[in-house]
Design a protein around this motif. Structure first.
Motif, PDB file in Angstrom:
ATOM      1  N   GLN A   1     -11.216   5.098   2.102  1.00 17.23           N
ATOM      2  CA  GLN A   1     -10.793   4.435   3.323  1.00 17.23           C
ATOM      3  C   GLN A   1     -11.890   3.452   3.717  1.00 17.23           C
ATOM      4  O   GLN A   1     -13.026   3.581   3.258  1.00 17.23           O
ATOM      5  CB  GLN A   1     -10.554   5.474   4.433  1.00 17.23           C
TER       6      GLN A   1
ATOM      7  N   THR B   1       3.434   3.849  13.189  1.00 17.16           N
ATOM      8  CA  THR B   1       2.443   3.711  12.120  1.00 17.16           C
ATOM      9  C   THR B   1       1.484   4.900  12.089  1.00 17.16           C
ATOM     10  O   THR B   1       1.137   5.402  11.013  1.00 17.16           O
ATOM     11  CB  THR B   1       1.653   2.406  12.294  1.00 17.16           C
TER      12      THR B   1
ATOM     13  N   ALA C   1       1.102   7.609   9.083  1.00 20.68           N
ATOM     14  CA  ALA C   1      -0.200   7.731   8.419  1.00 20.68           C
ATOM     15  C   ALA C   1      -0.672   9.176   8.364  1.00 20.68           C
ATOM     16  O   ALA C   1      -1.247   9.623   7.363  1.00 20.68           O
ATOM     17  CB  ALA C   1      -1.230   6.862   9.146  1.00 20.68           C
TER      18      ALA C   1
ATOM     19  N   LYS D   1       2.832  11.855   6.908  1.00 23.82           N
ATOM     20  CA  LYS D   1       3.612  11.562   5.706  1.00 23.82           C
ATOM     21  C   LYS D   1       3.401  12.655   4.665  1.00 23.82           C
ATOM     22  O   LYS D   1       2.330  13.281   4.605  1.00 23.82           O
ATOM     23  CB  LYS D   1       3.222  10.199   5.126  1.00 23.82           C
TER      24      LYS D   1
ATOM     25  N   ILE E   1       3.650  11.078  -1.346  1.00 26.61           N
ATOM     26  CA  ILE E   1       3.731   9.619  -1.252  1.00 26.61           C
ATOM     27  C   ILE E   1       2.408   9.012  -0.796  1.00 26.61           C
ATOM     28  O   ILE E   1       2.337   7.832  -0.480  1.00 26.61           O
ATOM     29  CB  ILE E   1       4.866   9.170  -0.306  1.00 26.61           C
ATOM     30  N   SER E   2       1.368   9.843  -0.771  1.00 25.82           N
ATOM     31  CA  SER E   2       0.061   9.358  -0.336  1.00 25.82           C
ATOM     32  C   SER E   2      -0.660   8.677  -1.495  1.00 25.82           C
ATOM     33  O   SER E   2      -0.578   9.103  -2.640  1.00 25.82           O
ATOM     34  CB  SER E   2      -0.779  10.519   0.194  1.00 25.82           C
ATOM     35  N   SER E   3      -1.362   7.599  -1.167  1.00 25.46           N
ATOM     36  CA  SER E   3      -2.190   6.903  -2.145  1.00 25.46           C
ATOM     37  C   SER E   3      -3.289   6.179  -1.381  1.00 25.46           C
ATOM     38  O   SER E   3      -3.114   5.859  -0.198  1.00 25.46           O
ATOM     39  CB  SER E   3      -1.369   5.901  -2.959  1.00 25.46           C
TER      40      SER E   3
ATOM     41  N   ALA F   1      -4.325   3.103  -1.505  1.00 18.37           N
ATOM     42  CA  ALA F   1      -3.894   1.789  -1.021  1.00 18.37           C
ATOM     43  C   ALA F   1      -2.980   1.920   0.186  1.00 18.37           C
ATOM     44  O   ALA F   1      -3.113   1.188   1.177  1.00 18.37           O
ATOM     45  CB  ALA F   1      -3.187   1.037  -2.139  1.00 18.37           C
ATOM     46  N   LEU F   2      -2.040   2.868   0.145  1.00 15.22           N
ATOM     47  CA  LEU F   2      -1.117   3.071   1.261  1.00 15.22           C
ATOM     48  C   LEU F   2      -1.864   3.564   2.493  1.00 15.22           C
ATOM     49  O   LEU F   2      -1.562   3.143   3.619  1.00 15.22           O
ATOM     50  CB  LEU F   2      -0.032   4.077   0.865  1.00 15.22           C
ATOM     51  N   ASP F   3      -2.857   4.444   2.312  1.00 19.07           N
ATOM     52  CA  ASP F   3      -3.643   4.939   3.443  1.00 19.07           C
ATOM     53  C   ASP F   3      -4.379   3.796   4.138  1.00 19.07           C
ATOM     54  O   ASP F   3      -4.451   3.739   5.371  1.00 19.07           O
ATOM     55  CB  ASP F   3      -4.651   5.985   2.970  1.00 19.07           C
TER      56      ASP F   3
ATOM     57  N   VAL G   1      -3.498   0.568   4.130  1.00 18.16           N
ATOM     58  CA  VAL G   1      -2.511  -0.288   4.797  1.00 18.16           C
ATOM     59  C   VAL G   1      -2.071   0.323   6.117  1.00 18.16           C
ATOM     60  O   VAL G   1      -2.001  -0.356   7.156  1.00 18.16           O
ATOM     61  CB  VAL G   1      -1.299  -0.525   3.872  1.00 18.16           C
ATOM     62  N   MET G   2      -1.764   1.620   6.133  1.00 16.80           N
ATOM     63  CA  MET G   2      -1.304   2.271   7.347  1.00 16.80           C
ATOM     64  C   MET G   2      -2.409   2.318   8.401  1.00 16.80           C
ATOM     65  O   MET G   2      -2.146   2.172   9.593  1.00 16.80           O
ATOM     66  CB  MET G   2      -0.814   3.687   7.036  1.00 16.80           C
TER      67      MET G   2
END
Length: 228
Positions: A95, A173, A177, A180, A184-186, A188-190, A192-193
């Motif tokens: 992060q 959002t 975050a 979820k 589906i966690s990754s 990059a997604l963490d 972005v959120m």
């Protein structure tokens, strides 16, 4: 900002603790103030004759102090619990800041139960604020729809919709975050959120709330044809 300017990925222990403390106190106080704002709109629309007595300057100062005081206590609780945990899986978080769930991933198995309990308690408080906001807006929309004047309805909606937009963006959002499913966690997604619920709502606050101003609307309408 220091890491970005000097192209480093290292933060000191004191800096990490300060980051968690400031993050929690701002997030908590921000959500409590959004909850207070929903009460402000409820009183203004549903009990306009009692607005001065229910929301005088002293009451507003007390509610603001309660929001920041609660944020401070919540931040101290989470910082104390989080940084008492031994880290058994390294010290690198996926992060761009020291987020509590990312730190918990690095802690020893079974050692983070106390902090998880604090997070659950905070989520329950946030859920209570969410229910209060929903109930407030149910009463507000019922009162607005009973107004005989279209101009009065438009004025009420223009007062409420900017606040409702900020609350919806912040909650949707943040809930995605933190709640979820793990599959589906990754990383990059963490990231972005985190940007969406930390950066976007404050950045849009000025634009959303200023849309109540007729002068701002007129200026934007004049500017848009030129941009096209």
């Amino acid at each position: 900002m220091d890491n970005s300017l000097w192209d480093t990925t290292v933060i000191s222990y004191e800096g990490r603790a300060s980051q968690v403390f400031i993050f929690v106190i701002w997030i908590t106080a921000d959500f409590y103030i959004l909850t207070i704002m929903s009460y402000d709109r409820y009183v203004a629309i549903c009990k306009p004759l009692h607005y001065g007595s229910l929301l005088g300057s002293r009451v507003c100062a007390q509610m603001a102090a309660a929001a920041w005081g609660s944020g401070f206590l919540n931040a101290v609780l989470h910082m104390a619990n989080t940084f008492s945990l031994p880290l058994c899986q390294g010290n690198a978080v996926d992060q761009f800041f020291c987020e509590i769930p990312q730190i918990l991933k690095l802690s020893c198995s079974g050692a983070y139960i106390r902090e998880v309990g604090s997070l659950v308690f905070t989520i329950f408080l946030a859920f209570g604020c969410f229910v209060f906001i929903v109930l407030s807006y149910v009463q507000i929309f019922r009162a607005v729809l009973r107004m005989p004047s279209k101009e009065g309805q438009h004025k009420a909606f223009s007062t409420c919709l900017p606040h409702l937009a900020v609350v919806s963006l912040f909650l949707s959002t943040a809930m995605f975050a933190y709640l979820k499913p793990p599959y589906i966690s990754s990383p990059a997604l963490d990231v972005v959120m985190a940007v969406l619920y930390l950066v976007v709502p404050p950045a849009l606050n000025l634009l959303i709330y200023s849309m109540r101003s007729k002068e701002v609307k007129d200026a934007l309408m004049k500017l848009m044809p030129r941009c096209v």
